[in-house]
Write a protein that holds these residues in place. Structure first.
Motif, PDB file in Angstrom:
ATOM      1  N   VAL A   1     -10.198 -37.586  -2.201  1.00  0.00           N
ATOM      2  CA  VAL A   1     -11.152 -38.644  -2.388  1.00  0.00           C
ATOM      3  C   VAL A   1     -12.506 -38.193  -1.864  1.00  0.00           C
ATOM      4  O   VAL A   1     -12.602 -37.308  -1.028  1.00  0.00           O
ATOM      5  N   LYS A   2     -13.532 -38.836  -2.339  1.00  0.00           N
ATOM      6  CA  LYS A   2     -14.885 -38.540  -1.896  1.00  0.00           C
ATOM      7  C   LYS A   2     -15.179 -39.346  -0.638  1.00  0.00           C
ATOM      8  O   LYS A   2     -14.966 -40.554  -0.604  1.00  0.00           O
ATOM      9  N   MET A   3     -15.638 -38.666   0.415  1.00  0.00           N
ATOM     10  CA  MET A   3     -15.926 -39.327   1.684  1.00  0.00           C
ATOM     11  C   MET A   3     -17.320 -38.953   2.150  1.00  0.00           C
ATOM     12  O   MET A   3     -17.843 -37.906   1.773  1.00  0.00           O
ATOM     13  N   THR A   4     -17.894 -39.790   2.979  1.00  0.00           N
ATOM     14  CA  THR A   4     -19.157 -39.478   3.618  1.00  0.00           C
ATOM     15  C   THR A   4     -18.860 -39.046   5.043  1.00  0.00           C
ATOM     16  O   THR A   4     -18.236 -39.780   5.807  1.00  0.00           O
ATOM     17  N   GLY A   5     -19.293 -37.844   5.402  1.00  0.00           N
ATOM     18  CA  GLY A   5     -19.047 -37.316   6.731  1.00  0.00           C
ATOM     19  C   GLY A   5     -19.971 -37.932   7.764  1.00  0.00           C
ATOM     20  O   GLY A   5     -20.888 -38.692   7.452  1.00  0.00           O
ATOM     21  N   ASP A   6     -19.730 -37.601   9.027  1.00  0.00           N
ATOM     22  CA  ASP A   6     -20.562 -38.097  10.119  1.00  0.00           C
ATOM     23  C   ASP A   6     -22.021 -37.690   9.952  1.00  0.00           C
ATOM     24  O   ASP A   6     -22.918 -38.365  10.440  1.00  0.00           O
ATOM     25  N   ASP A   7     -22.245 -36.584   9.244  1.00  0.00           N
ATOM     26  CA  ASP A   7     -23.604 -36.099   9.030  1.00  0.00           C
ATOM     27  C   ASP A   7     -24.284 -36.756   7.829  1.00  0.00           C
ATOM     28  O   ASP A   7     -25.418 -36.447   7.497  1.00  0.00           O
ATOM     29  N   GLY A   8     -23.572 -37.694   7.157  1.00  0.00           N
ATOM     30  CA  GLY A   8     -24.130 -38.393   6.008  1.00  0.00           C
ATOM     31  C   GLY A   8     -23.940 -37.670   4.691  1.00  0.00           C
ATOM     32  O   GLY A   8     -24.273 -38.197   3.640  1.00  0.00           O
ATOM     33  N   GLU A   9     -23.389 -36.470   4.724  1.00  0.00           N
ATOM     34  CA  GLU A   9     -23.158 -35.693   3.504  1.00  0.00           C
ATOM     35  C   GLU A   9     -21.835 -36.105   2.867  1.00  0.00           C
ATOM     36  O   GLU A   9     -20.843 -36.331   3.552  1.00  0.00           O
ATOM     37  N   GLU A  10     -21.834 -36.178   1.520  1.00  0.00           N
ATOM     38  CA  GLU A  10     -20.603 -36.507   0.816  1.00  0.00           C
ATOM     39  C   GLU A  10     -19.786 -35.251   0.598  1.00  0.00           C
ATOM     40  O   GLU A  10     -20.329 -34.178   0.336  1.00  0.00           O
TER      41      GLU A  10
END
Length: 105
Positions: A1-10
């Motif tokens: 699945v597509k997630m947004t990391g803690d750094d804001g990057e997908e």
């Protein structure tokens, strides 16, 4: 699945493991925070709009969370239909899911 990391990057990642074991409320909250965009209701239904491709893990977590007011879920690509047990339970269910969405884990 597509997630947004803690750094804001997908980025793409494996879907969170959900199965027959009950999902803890904090895990359900984390999934909603990661994937849910909007929660709405009508009658005995709550609708969770998610990021594309993320409805399946959210629905599986809702099913595994053993929430008494949830009868069933149906997942599409970016939408989860949550059926409440009571005829007018959609609003309360949407409020409860909204509270989980607001909890920071």
């Amino acid at each position: 699945v597509k997630m947004t990391g803690d750094d804001g990057e997908e980025r793409y990642a494996l879907a969170p493991a959900v199965g027959r074991e009950a999902v803890a409320p904090q895990e359900l909250a984390r999934l909603l925070q990661a994937f849910a965009i909007e929660i709405a209701h009508s009658g005995n239904l709550a609708v969770v709009k998610t990021a594309p491709g993320s409805a399946g893990p959210v629905a599986a977590a809702l099913d595994s969370a053993e929430i008494d007011s949830v009868l069933a879920t149906i997942a599409g690509d970016d939408t989860v239909l949550v059926v409440a047990r009571s005829a007018h339970g959609g609003a309360g269910l949407a409020r409860a899911l909204g509270r989980l969405l607001e909890v920071r884990t």
